[in-house]
Design a protein around this motif. Structure first.
Motif, PDB file in Angstrom:
ATOM      1  N   TYR A  34       0.822  -1.212   0.000  1.00 27.57           N
ATOM      2  CA  TYR A  34       0.000   0.000   0.000  1.00 27.57           C
ATOM      3  C   TYR A  34       0.859   1.267   0.000  1.00 27.57           C
ATOM      4  N   PHE A  35       1.969   1.269   0.748  1.00 25.44           N
ATOM      5  CA  PHE A  35       2.793   2.471   0.857  1.00 25.44           C
ATOM      6  C   PHE A  35       4.016   2.440  -0.059  1.00 25.44           C
ATOM      7  N   ASN A  36       3.947   1.666  -1.121  1.00 29.49           N
ATOM      8  CA  ASN A  36       4.990   1.717  -2.144  1.00 29.49           C
ATOM      9  C   ASN A  36       4.631   2.745  -3.209  1.00 29.49           C
ATOM     10  N   LEU A  37       5.643   3.263  -3.893  1.00 35.24           N
ATOM     11  CA  LEU A  37       5.448   4.335  -4.864  1.00 35.24           C
ATOM     12  C   LEU A  37       6.042   3.937  -6.214  1.00 35.24           C
ATOM     13  N   PRO A  38       5.213   3.712  -7.234  1.00 36.15           N
ATOM     14  CA  PRO A  38       5.744   3.502  -8.590  1.00 36.15           C
ATOM     15  C   PRO A  38       6.112   4.851  -9.203  1.00 36.15           C
ATOM     16  N   TRP A  39       7.156   4.868 -10.026  1.00 32.63           N
ATOM     17  CA  TRP A  39       7.605   6.144 -10.598  1.00 32.63           C
ATOM     18  C   TRP A  39       8.427   5.871 -11.841  1.00 32.63           C
ATOM     19  N   THR A  40       8.334   6.766 -12.826  1.00 29.27           N
ATOM     20  CA  THR A  40       9.141   6.661 -14.035  1.00 29.27           C
ATOM     21  C   THR A  40       9.908   7.952 -14.254  1.00 29.27           C
ATOM     22  N   LEU A  41      11.070   7.833 -14.874  1.00 32.83           N
ATOM     23  CA  LEU A  41      11.934   8.982 -15.147  1.00 32.83           C
ATOM     24  C   LEU A  41      12.487   8.842 -16.555  1.00 32.83           C
ATOM     25  N   ALA A  42      12.135   9.798 -17.416  1.00 33.72           N
ATOM     26  CA  ALA A  42      12.617   9.765 -18.794  1.00 33.72           C
ATOM     27  C   ALA A  42      14.110  10.068 -18.844  1.00 33.72           C
ATOM     28  N   VAL A  43      14.816   9.364 -19.691  1.00 34.86           N
ATOM     29  CA  VAL A  43      16.245   9.598 -19.910  1.00 34.86           C
ATOM     30  C   VAL A  43      16.366  10.560 -21.094  1.00 34.86           C
ATOM     31  N   ARG A  44      16.766  11.789 -20.817  1.00 38.73           N
ATOM     32  CA  ARG A  44      16.838  12.810 -21.866  1.00 38.73           C
ATOM     33  C   ARG A  44      18.153  12.704 -22.631  1.00 38.73           C
ATOM     34  N   GLY A  45      18.146  13.220 -23.852  1.00 37.64           N
ATOM     35  CA  GLY A  45      19.328  13.126 -24.682  1.00 37.64           C
ATOM     36  C   GLY A  45      19.480  11.720 -25.225  1.00 37.64           C
TER      37      GLY A  45
END
Length: 419
Positions: A34-45
Motif C-alpha cells: 500500500y505504501f509503495n510508490l511507482p515512478w518513471t523517469l525519462a532519460v533525456r538526450g
C-alpha cells in the motif's frame, strides 16, 4: 547490477517522517504494498547504457535514504556499499514511457523487507538497446513526492557526472529533531494540534450500517476520477477568490462532507511535505507528516475557500513533530480526524487541459480490509485532467455513495465556476 561503494556506514534514530510512515505500515499485513510508490523517469538526450548506469551509481552514493534499512521503526542503518539489481527491458513496438509505467507498477506491487533490502527497485526500458526510461518502485520510508522531484531535477547532472553541491541526509535531520530546537518545533506543532482537536467534531459519521462485516477484505474501497472539467473550474475559482487550486479542492471536499455528515465544522488531517525549511530543500527522504486543520462551512463557497486556504497555510507550518508525542496527545485530547486530504501534485496547475474537456471517468483502484481512515481524498499528478481518488469505509459510505461523492465534488466546482 549497479555496484555502489565509497560511502559512509552510519546508523542512528529514524526521522519523524520515517517514524510516521512506519507507524501506519503496522496496520497492514506483512508484504502489503500500500505504501509503495511507482515512478518513471525519462532519460533525456541520447546517453549510452554506461552513462545511465553511472548515473544510478552516483544516485545511490549521493542519497543515503536509498541505501537505508529500518529496524523496529526507531533506527535507520545506512549501507556504505552494496548492489542494486537492475533489469533491462526492450520496449519493442510500444511506447517506452507506457512500458515503464507498467513495469513501475509491478515493481511497487510487492512489499519491501524494510530491514533486509534496499528501499528501491529499478528497471531500464530501452529502445533498440538504448536507455530511454527508468522505472522505479520505491518504499515510502525512503522517499516522498518531493524526494522524487528532487531526483528528477538532479538526474541530468548525475547522468553526465557534473558536480553537485553536497546533499543533506536524513541522519542530519534526525539529529536536529533530537535537539532542543527540534523539541521547540515539535511543541509548536502539537499546540496547534491541540487547538484543532478541541474544535473538531468528535465523530465524522454516525454508527455504521454494518453492511460490511469485520474481516471483509473489501470493506475499504478506493475509486478514482479523471475530470478535466474540475481542473478548469478549480483554476477559474482559484483566480477568482485569490487562493490556490489546492484550497479550492479542499473547499469543495469539505463542503460535500458537510452535506454528507450534517457537520458545519469539518476537521481534516492534511498530508504535509515539510519542505519549507531551507535545510530540507535538497533532501531525498520521506518528510511527510499529518497536519491538521478545521474549516467552518457555514458561509458561501468563496468564504469556505478562503478559510481553507488560511487553515492549510497554518497546517503547512505546524506539521513537523515527534510522532510519539502526537499519539500521546491524541490519546489524551483526541480522537484525531478520520477524514484526510492529500494533494500529491508538485506542479500547481493543469497546463495540458484539452480545449473541449470530455466527461469524467470513474475507475476502481483497489480494496482493503483495514485502513486507518474513514475517508481519504487525494489529488494525483496529471497535467491534462484533475485526477482525484476517494478511499472510504463502506460501512459508512457504500461504494455507490463514494462515486456520488466524487461526482458531487465535480458538480459543485462546475456550478461555482458558472455562478
Amino acid at each position: 547490477m549497479i555496484e555502489f561503494s565509497g560511502a559512509a556506514v552510519r546508523h542512528g534514530p529514524a526521522t519523524w517522517g520515517q517514524r510516521a510512515i512506519w507507524r501506519i505500515t503496522q496496520w497492514l499485513p506483512p508484504g502489503d504494498p500500500y505504501f509503495n510508490l511507482p515512478w518513471t523517469l525519462a532519460v533525456r538526450g541520447k546517453p549510452g547504457m554506461a552513462e545511465v548506469e553511472a548515473g544510478l551509481r552516483r544516485l545511490m552514493e549521493r542519497h543515503e535514504s536509498l541505501r537505508t534499512t529500518w529496524h523496529d521503526g526507531l533506527t535507520q542503518r545506512v549501507a556504505g556499499e552494496g548492489k542494486l539489481a537492475v533489469d533491462l527491458v526492450e520496449a519493442g513496438g510500444e511506447r517506452p514511457r507506457e512500458v515503464a509505467a507498467r513495469i513501475a507498477a509491478g515493481l511497487a506491487a510487492t512489499g519491501f523487507d524494510y530491514a533486509g533490502e534496499l528501499p528501491l527497485r529499478c528497471t531500464i526500458v530501452t529502445v533498440n538497446g538504448m536507455p530511454r526510461v527508468l522505472a522505479f518502485g520505491f518504499s515510502h520510508l525512503a522517499v516522498d513526492a518531493g524526494a522524487m522531484e528532487m531526483i528528477a531535477r538532479e538526474w541530468p547532472l548525475l547522468q553526465t557526472g557534473a558536480p553537485l553541491p553536497p546533499a543533506p541526509q536524513p541522519l542530519e535531520l534526525a539529529a536536529y529533531e533530537q535537539s532542543p530546537e527540534g523539541a521547540a518545533t515539535s511543541g509548536r506543532a502539537l499546540r496547534h494540534w491541540r487547538t484543532c482537536l478541541d474544535r473538531a467534531p468528535r465523530t465524522l459519521f454516525g454508527p455504521g450500517t454494518s453492511e460490511q462485516a469485520a474481516g471483509n477484505p473489501c470493506r475499504f474501497v478506493k475509486l478514482g476520477m479523471d475530470s478535466p472539467l474540475s481542473a478548469r473550474a478549480a483554476t477559474t475559482l482559484a483566480a477568482r477568490h485569490g487562493v490556490s487550486t489546492t484550497s479550492v479542492l479542499i473547499a469543495a471536499y469539505v463542503t460535500v462532507l458537510a452535506r454528507l455528515t450534517g457537520h458545519r465544522t469539518i476537521a481534516l488531517q492534511f498530508i504535509v511535505g515539510n519542505r519549507h525549511a531551507p535545510a530540507t530543500q535538497g533532501l531525498v527522504a520521506t518528510l511527510v507528516q499529518d497536519g491538521v486543520f478545521v474549516v467552518e462551512t457555514a458561509g458561501d463557497f468563496a468564504a469556505t475557500a478562503r478559510a481553507a486556504h488560511a487553515q492549510a497555510l497554518t497546517a503547512y507550518r505546524r506539521a513537523h513533530y515527534d510522532p510519539a508525542a502526537q499519539q500521546a496527545l491524541i490519546a489524551e485530547a483526541g480522537p484525531a480526524p478520520t477524514a484526510y486530504f492529500n494533494d500529491t501534485r508538485t506542479f500547481p496547475g493543469w497546463p495540458n487541459l484539452p480545449a473541449s474537456p470530455p466527461p469524467a471517468t470513474i475507475t476502481e483502484l483497489g480494496t482493503w480490509e483495514h485502513v486507518d481512515a474513514q475517508l481519504f481524498f487525494a489529488v494525483d499528478p496529471a497535467t491534462h485532467t484533475c485526477r482525484t481518488s476517494l478511499l472510504a469505509d463502506t460501512e459508512h459510505l457504500p461504494r455507490a455513495r463514494i462515486e456520488e461523492t466524487l461526482r458531487g465534488i465535480e458538480s459543485l466546482l462546475v456550478t461555482e465556476e458558472t455562478a
